[in-house]
Structure formats: C-alpha cells, structure tokens
Design a protein around this motif. Structure first.
Motif, PDB file in Angstrom:
ATOM      1  N   ILE A   1       0.843  -1.204   0.000  1.00 46.53           N
ATOM      2  CA  ILE A   1       0.000   0.000   0.000  1.00 46.53           C
ATOM      3  C   ILE A   1       0.871   1.244   0.000  1.00 46.53           C
ATOM      4  O   ILE A   1       0.649   2.169  -0.773  1.00 46.53           O
ATOM      5  N   PHE A   2       1.881   1.266   0.868  1.00 49.00           N
ATOM      6  CA  PHE A   2       2.787   2.414   0.925  1.00 49.00           C
ATOM      7  C   PHE A   2       3.423   2.659  -0.441  1.00 49.00           C
ATOM      8  O   PHE A   2       3.426   3.786  -0.941  1.00 49.00           O
ATOM      9  N   GLU A   3       3.931   1.602  -1.034  1.00 50.84           N
ATOM     10  CA  GLU A   3       4.610   1.744  -2.327  1.00 50.84           C
ATOM     11  C   GLU A   3       3.640   2.124  -3.444  1.00 50.84           C
ATOM     12  O   GLU A   3       4.033   2.793  -4.395  1.00 50.84           O
ATOM     13  N   SER A   4       2.388   1.723  -3.328  1.00 48.64           N
ATOM     14  CA  SER A   4       1.416   2.113  -4.352  1.00 48.64           C
ATOM     15  C   SER A   4       1.062   3.596  -4.240  1.00 48.64           C
ATOM     16  O   SER A   4       0.700   4.218  -5.233  1.00 48.64           O
ATOM     17  N   ILE A   5       1.192   4.161  -3.061  1.00 53.20           N
ATOM     18  CA  ILE A   5       0.967   5.607  -2.887  1.00 53.20           C
ATOM     19  C   ILE A   5       2.223   6.372  -3.281  1.00 53.20           C
ATOM     20  O   ILE A   5       2.151   7.426  -3.918  1.00 53.20           O
ATOM     21  N   ASP A   6       3.398   5.854  -2.931  1.00 53.69           N
ATOM     22  CA  ASP A   6       4.689   6.490  -3.220  1.00 53.69           C
ATOM     23  C   ASP A   6       5.093   6.230  -4.676  1.00 53.69           C
ATOM     24  O   ASP A   6       6.033   5.503  -4.964  1.00 53.69           O
ATOM     25  N   THR A   7       4.375   6.841  -5.589  1.00 55.32           N
ATOM     26  CA  THR A   7       4.620   6.594  -7.016  1.00 55.32           C
ATOM     27  C   THR A   7       5.952   7.137  -7.510  1.00 55.32           C
ATOM     28  O   THR A   7       6.464   6.681  -8.530  1.00 55.32           O
ATOM     29  N   HIS A   8       6.529   8.102  -6.805  1.00 56.32           N
ATOM     30  CA  HIS A   8       7.833   8.632  -7.203  1.00 56.32           C
ATOM     31  C   HIS A   8       8.975   7.722  -6.752  1.00 56.32           C
ATOM     32  O   HIS A   8      10.113   7.910  -7.169  1.00 56.32           O
ATOM     33  N   GLY A   9       8.670   6.770  -5.860  1.00 61.71           N
ATOM     34  CA  GLY A   9       9.682   5.826  -5.402  1.00 61.71           C
ATOM     35  C   GLY A   9      10.745   6.423  -4.512  1.00 61.71           C
ATOM     36  O   GLY A   9      11.855   5.909  -4.427  1.00 61.71           O
ATOM     37  N   THR A  10      10.401   7.487  -3.804  1.00 58.09           N
ATOM     38  CA  THR A  10      11.371   8.173  -2.954  1.00 58.09           C
ATOM     39  C   THR A  10      11.407   7.645  -1.525  1.00 58.09           C
ATOM     40  O   THR A  10      12.261   8.057  -0.742  1.00 58.09           O
ATOM     41  N   GLY A  11      10.457   6.783  -1.177  1.00 57.49           N
ATOM     42  CA  GLY A  11      10.362   6.335   0.204  1.00 57.49           C
ATOM     43  C   GLY A  11       9.596   7.319   1.060  1.00 57.49           C
ATOM     44  O   GLY A  11       9.572   7.195   2.287  1.00 57.49           O
ATOM     45  N   MET A  12       8.971   8.291   0.418  1.00 53.34           N
ATOM     46  CA  MET A  12       8.195   9.319   1.101  1.00 53.34           C
ATOM     47  C   MET A  12       6.902   9.548   0.323  1.00 53.34           C
ATOM     48  O   MET A  12       6.906   9.511  -0.903  1.00 53.34           O
TER      49      MET A  12
END
Length: 70
Positions: A4-15
């Motif tokens: 879920i976190f990674e699906s929201i973090d589309t820029h792939g920055t870890g934020m």
C-alpha cells in the motif's frame, strides 16, 4: 502494508508527498478535501518535513485512534 505504501509512493522516494496522496485518493475514488489531506499529512508527519515516510506510515496504521480522529 508495504504494498500500500509503495502504491501511494509513485515517485519511489520512500516518502509520500501531498501530490502522491492526492493522486492515490483520486485514483481510488476516495474523497477528501484539500484541507483534510493537508491535515492528514501534518498529523502523520512526525519529522516535520511535509511528507510521510515508511516509519510514520506504519506508526499511523498501528495508531488507529490517530487515524480515526484525523
């Protein structure tokens, strides 16, 4: 949870930033005002950098009281 976190973090920055949160909500047809989105980020952003990192995300999902009152 990581998915879920990674699906929201589309820029792939870890934020997760405001734009990513907004896009996630729109994509999933979840309605939240801009003010509520800003409030959510502010409430979950323990480091004060305007973004939600993995640790803050996990803390928020564990702290259900905070999620329910935000």
């Amino acid at each position: 949870m990581r998915y879920i976190f990674e699906s929201i973090d589309t820029h792939g920055t870890g934020m997760i930033d405001a734009a990513e949160l907004r896009a996630y909500l729109q994509t999933n047809k979840l309605h939240m005002s801009d003010d509520d989105q800003a409030k959510l980020i502010k409430e979950l952003d323990y480091s004060g950098n305007g973004q939600i990192n993995w640790n803050e995300f996990v803390s928020a999902t564990i702290d259900t009281e905070k999620l329910l009152t935000t």
